[in-house]
Design a protein around this motif. Structure first.
Motif, PDB file in Angstrom:
ATOM      1  N   ARG A  92       0.843  -1.198   0.000  1.00 52.23           N
ATOM      2  CA  ARG A  92       0.000   0.000   0.000  1.00 52.23           C
ATOM      3  C   ARG A  92       0.874   1.242   0.000  1.00 52.23           C
ATOM      4  N   SER A  93       1.994   1.172   0.715  1.00 56.45           N
ATOM      5  CA  SER A  93       2.956   2.264   0.747  1.00 56.45           C
ATOM      6  C   SER A  93       4.349   1.665   0.631  1.00 56.45           C
ATOM      7  N   VAL A  94       5.141   2.165  -0.308  1.00 58.64           N
ATOM      8  CA  VAL A  94       6.468   1.604  -0.586  1.00 58.64           C
ATOM      9  C   VAL A  94       7.518   2.335   0.249  1.00 58.64           C
ATOM     10  N   GLN A  95       8.435   1.582   0.840  1.00 53.68           N
ATOM     11  CA  GLN A  95       9.504   2.194   1.626  1.00 53.68           C
ATOM     12  C   GLN A  95      10.467   2.962   0.718  1.00 53.68           C
ATOM     13  N   LEU A  96      10.800   4.182   1.111  1.00 50.84           N
ATOM     14  CA  LEU A  96      11.782   5.001   0.408  1.00 50.84           C
ATOM     15  C   LEU A  96      12.907   5.309   1.389  1.00 50.84           C
ATOM     16  N   PRO A  97      14.109   4.776   1.175  1.00 54.12           N
ATOM     17  CA  PRO A  97      15.188   4.990   2.140  1.00 54.12           C
ATOM     18  C   PRO A  97      15.704   6.431   2.129  1.00 54.12           C
ATOM     19  N   VAL A  98      16.045   6.921   3.300  1.00 58.38           N
ATOM     20  CA  VAL A  98      16.747   8.197   3.451  1.00 58.38           C
ATOM     21  C   VAL A  98      17.983   7.941   4.289  1.00 58.38           C
ATOM     22  N   VAL A  99      19.004   8.786   4.116  1.00 60.39           N
ATOM     23  CA  VAL A  99      20.265   8.643   4.831  1.00 60.39           C
ATOM     24  C   VAL A  99      20.654   9.998   5.411  1.00 60.39           C
ATOM     25  N   THR A 100      21.668   9.991   6.246  1.00 57.12           N
ATOM     26  CA  THR A 100      22.090  11.237   6.897  1.00 57.12           C
ATOM     27  C   THR A 100      23.019  12.008   5.975  1.00 57.12           C
ATOM     28  N   PRO A 142      13.492  14.556   0.121  1.00 57.61           N
ATOM     29  CA  PRO A 142      12.344  13.681   0.389  1.00 57.61           C
ATOM     30  C   PRO A 142      11.629  14.007   1.692  1.00 57.61           C
ATOM     31  N   ILE A 143      12.377  14.482   2.697  1.00 58.04           N
ATOM     32  CA  ILE A 143      11.723  14.843   3.956  1.00 58.04           C
ATOM     33  C   ILE A 143      10.798  16.034   3.749  1.00 58.04           C
ATOM     34  N   LEU A 144      11.234  17.018   2.959  1.00 60.88           N
ATOM     35  CA  LEU A 144      10.374  18.161   2.646  1.00 60.88           C
ATOM     36  C   LEU A 144       9.164  17.711   1.829  1.00 60.88           C
ATOM     37  N   ALA A 145       9.385  16.809   0.871  1.00 65.36           N
ATOM     38  CA  ALA A 145       8.273  16.304   0.062  1.00 65.36           C
ATOM     39  C   ALA A 145       7.241  15.599   0.933  1.00 65.36           C
ATOM     40  N   GLU A 146       7.696  14.900   1.958  1.00 70.19           N
ATOM     41  CA  GLU A 146       6.787  14.233   2.887  1.00 70.19           C
ATOM     42  C   GLU A 146       6.092  15.253   3.781  1.00 70.19           C
ATOM     43  N   THR A 147       6.879  16.183   4.347  1.00 67.47           N
ATOM     44  CA  THR A 147       6.346  17.147   5.304  1.00 67.47           C
ATOM     45  C   THR A 147       5.274  18.046   4.690  1.00 67.47           C
ATOM     46  N   GLU A 148       5.504  18.497   3.455  1.00 75.13           N
ATOM     47  CA  GLU A 148       4.581  19.441   2.830  1.00 75.13           C
ATOM     48  C   GLU A 148       3.574  18.753   1.906  1.00 75.13           C
ATOM     49  N   VAL A 198       9.484  10.868  -8.798  1.00 79.50           N
ATOM     50  CA  VAL A 198      10.489  11.808  -9.297  1.00 79.50           C
ATOM     51  C   VAL A 198       9.897  13.216  -9.398  1.00 79.50           C
ATOM     52  N   GLN A 199       8.660  13.315  -9.843  1.00 83.73           N
ATOM     53  CA  GLN A 199       8.025  14.624  -9.945  1.00 83.73           C
ATOM     54  C   GLN A 199       7.905  15.285  -8.573  1.00 83.73           C
ATOM     55  N   ALA A 200       7.548  14.499  -7.554  1.00 79.34           N
ATOM     56  CA  ALA A 200       7.452  15.050  -6.200  1.00 79.34           C
ATOM     57  C   ALA A 200       8.815  15.527  -5.701  1.00 79.34           C
ATOM     58  N   LEU A 201       9.871  14.788  -6.011  1.00 78.47           N
ATOM     59  CA  LEU A 201      11.216  15.204  -5.608  1.00 78.47           C
ATOM     60  C   LEU A 201      11.612  16.501  -6.315  1.00 78.47           C
ATOM     61  N   MET A 202      11.258  16.624  -7.587  1.00 82.72           N
ATOM     62  CA  MET A 202      11.548  17.858  -8.324  1.00 82.72           C
ATOM     63  C   MET A 202      10.843  19.048  -7.682  1.00 82.72           C
ATOM     64  N   GLU A 203       9.577  18.869  -7.342  1.00 84.94           N
ATOM     65  CA  GLU A 203       8.823  19.955  -6.716  1.00 84.94           C
ATOM     66  C   GLU A 203       9.419  20.312  -5.358  1.00 84.94           C
ATOM     67  N   ALA A 204       9.878  19.296  -4.627  1.00 86.16           N
ATOM     68  CA  ALA A 204      10.475  19.552  -3.316  1.00 86.16           C
ATOM     69  C   ALA A 204      11.769  20.350  -3.448  1.00 86.16           C
ATOM     70  N   GLU A 205      12.583  20.060  -4.475  1.00 85.06           N
ATOM     71  CA  GLU A 205      13.838  20.825  -4.658  1.00 85.06           C
ATOM     72  C   GLU A 205      13.531  22.278  -5.009  1.00 85.06           C
ATOM     73  N   THR A 206      12.499  22.509  -5.811  1.00 86.03           N
ATOM     74  CA  THR A 206      12.105  23.880  -6.129  1.00 86.03           C
ATOM     75  C   THR A 206      11.678  24.613  -4.858  1.00 86.03           C
ATOM     76  N   ARG A 207      10.909  23.944  -4.031  1.00 85.51           N
ATOM     77  CA  ARG A 207      10.457  24.527  -2.778  1.00 85.51           C
ATOM     78  C   ARG A 207      11.638  24.761  -1.837  1.00 85.51           C
TER      79      ARG A 207
END
Length: 565
Positions: A56-64, A71-77, A281-290
């Motif tokens: 239902r929801s796919v895991q997307l890894p993040v690292v330090t 991706p954190i901004l894309a999730e938060t907003e 990928v589109q969400a990541l692009m929008e997050a980088e613009t933001r």
């Protein structure tokens, strides 16, 4: 959508400060340095390739790393939700565990530097799968740093701590260009920074190893750790987690565009779910613009909210905003336009992505993290004003219970290099021809545009082979046969035609290789093969006019996938 992440209990600098306030000296702990042996990921990981279930929801890894603000901004907003990209963020700095999770089907995605993803691709290929790079987040621009004791320079470093299967795979070979570190003994550790799990009595990251072992000359670590070790980038005083005399010798601030941070996805998953991956990928692009807009307005409440949210995600406490800002400042975010340039090259024959992958290979082999040169593919995105679109037809893959799947079937690309000739039918799309005069063995012409087109076709294949076929006109043999020539005489004429066609193909092969070398383009000469076909496959079996005779005297390029041995 709430992200579930693995957290550090407390950031390193705050934890060390608390210990000092309690009268405890971290350097006095009885700690064992856990070191690893470098070996190719394809040998270190034996996890079999299993299908990715329909989550239902796919895991997307993040690292330090700084790029993971995206991706954190894309999730938060809510940008993932707006694009209907159903993902759950999972922090995992241990790259080996990431690769194992993806191979086992727990997630289709892998997050790392381009060098790390290259090593992971070899592990996937060993199990019958593959990885495809889908998005670049950042270039490291100071986020990775080399800390040394006292006044060491590169040539004086004899022992060095670095994370195995981490950013060091990209950076150390760059530092080795002048062979300064060739004699350095690397102590490989498991984590790039203090991990989000307990390691009682053991140290498993470069900064902690540097603190625990006074005989160690240097450590390659993330910027927040490097600043801590060197008393905020000066000279370590020995207090608050710093190491007395430690200095920051070099960082990626001076070595821009050495470490590319990217996301990759399993190739089978991309083929089965191209639109889902495109939405991510589109969400990541929008997050980088933001993110770019937020960087210009530090007084915006959303700026502070992102800092505290990222601090909680990556450092386990909302108070680690200083460390988060250090991460943010240590990376150059690239966005949509630079992704397009990086992966397609636009007007360039070989994309910067491909050049980067080729340049990484000797260093990765030298470090022992890959067994041989590794091919790595980028997603076939078509970049539009609104985002990306999957640019090739989706190839059906076997059912979910069929793990050993075949790669996409790609029809061989064919180009016949040609000089335009009157009174001949138009060549099929993508075909060009080189013609030779009767009995002409060589040609002084140059075919720059044609060579560019042939080399561009190699980009469509993971392991391209260029076959250069020389063909001869059967006119003379047909005439001799009509005049009653013996079978032996006809065989002699056929062999001469075959020899002549091979000479023509070999000459064009040499020109192609010379062109690739002058343009500094990667082309393995072992994968460029000249073949003399003679009169076996004429374009016109019974030519009726000069145009048809000339059409038979040609050289044909065929670019196709190398056969699996």
């Amino acid at each position: 959508m709430n992200a579930r992440l693995f957290h550090l209990p407390i950031p390193r600098s705050l934890g060390l400060l608390l210990l000092c306030c309690l009268g405890l000296n971290p350097a006095g702990w009885a700690q064992q340095v856990e070191t690893l042996t470098a070996k190719p990921l394809s040998q270190a990981i034996k996890t079999p390739l299993r299908p990715v279930p329909e989550y239902r929801s796919v895991q997307l890894p993040v690292v330090t790393r700084g790029g993971d603000l995206v991706p954190i901004l894309a999730e938060t907003e809510g940008l993932f939700a707006r694009q209907n990209a159903q993902v759950t963020l999972v922090r995992e700095d241990d790259f080996r565990k990431q690769v194992e999770a993806s191979l086992s089907g727990r997630t289709p995605y892998v997050r790392g530097t381009l060098g790390m993803i290259t090593a992971a691709a070899e592990a996937f290929q060993a199990q019958g799968g593959d990885l495809v790079v889908i998005y670049q987040l950042t270039w490291s621009a100071g986020g990775d740093a080399l800390v040394v004791r006292a006044d060491y320079d590169l040539k004086e470093i004899k022992t060095l701590a670095a994370p195995l299967y981490g950013p060091a795979m990209d950076y150390l070979p760059h530092l080795w260009q002048d062979k300064a570190l060739k004699s350095t003994k690397i102590r490989w550790v498991a984590e790039p920074t203090l991990p989000g799990y307990a390691t009682p009595g053991k140290v498993v990251d470069p900064a902690s190893v540097f603190q625990a072992d006074p005989t160690l000359d240097a450590a390659l670590c993330l910027l927040p750790d490097a600043l801590m070790l060197t008393s905020n980038g000066t000279i370590g005083t020995g207090a608050e987690g710093s190491v007395k005399g430690a200095t920051l010798l070099q960082s990626t601030q001076a070595d821009a565009k050495v470490i590319a941070d990217v996301y990759a996805v399993r190739k089978d998953y991309l083929e089965q779910h191209p639109q889902e991956v495109a939405r991510l990928v589109q969400a990541l692009m929008e997050a980088e613009t933001r993110l770019e807009a937020l960087a210009k307005t530090p007084t915006d409440p959303a700026y502070r909210r992102l800092l505290t949210t990222t601090a909680q995600h990556l450092f386990g406490t909302a108070h680690a905003t200083a460390e988060t800002e250090e991460l943010w400042n240590g990376y150059q975010f690239v966005g949509r336009e630079e992704n397009q340039t990086f992966f397609t090259g636009q007007d360039s024959l070989i994309s910067p992505f491909q050049q980067h992958v080729v340049a990484l290979q000797p260093g990765l082999q030298g470090l022992g993290v890959v067994a041989k040169p590794v091919t790595l593919q980028a997603a076939p995105w078509e970049y539009t004003r609104d985002g990306v679109r999957y640019a090739v037809p989706v190839v059906a893959t076997p059912a979910a219970d069929t793990v050993a799947r075949q790669d996409s079937a790609v029809a061989p690309a064919t180009a016949t290099v040609q000089a335009p000739t009157p009174n001949t039918a138009a060549a099929p799309p993508g075909e060009l021809e080189i013609y030779f005069a009767p009995n002409e063995r060589t040609s002084d012409k140059t075919y720059t545009d044609d060579f560019r087109q042939v080399l561009a076709m190699t980009r469509a294949f993971r392991n391209p082979v260029v076959k250069i076929e020389g063909h001869a006109d059967p006119q003379g043999i047909l005439k001799a046969k009509a005049e009653g020539a013996s079978e032996q005489q006809l065989n002699t004429l056929k062999q001469r035609a075959k020899n002549l066609s091979y000479v023509r193909a070999e000459q064009i092969r040499a020109q192609l290789l010379d062109y690739a070398q002058t343009q500094n383009l990667p082309l393995d000469q072992e994968r460029v093969v000249a073949i003399g076909e003679g009169v076996q496959h004429p374009k016109y079996e019974s030519p009726k006019n000069e145009a048809q005779w000339q059409a038979n005297r040609r050289v044909v390029f065929r670019v196709e996938e190398a056969a699996v041995q």
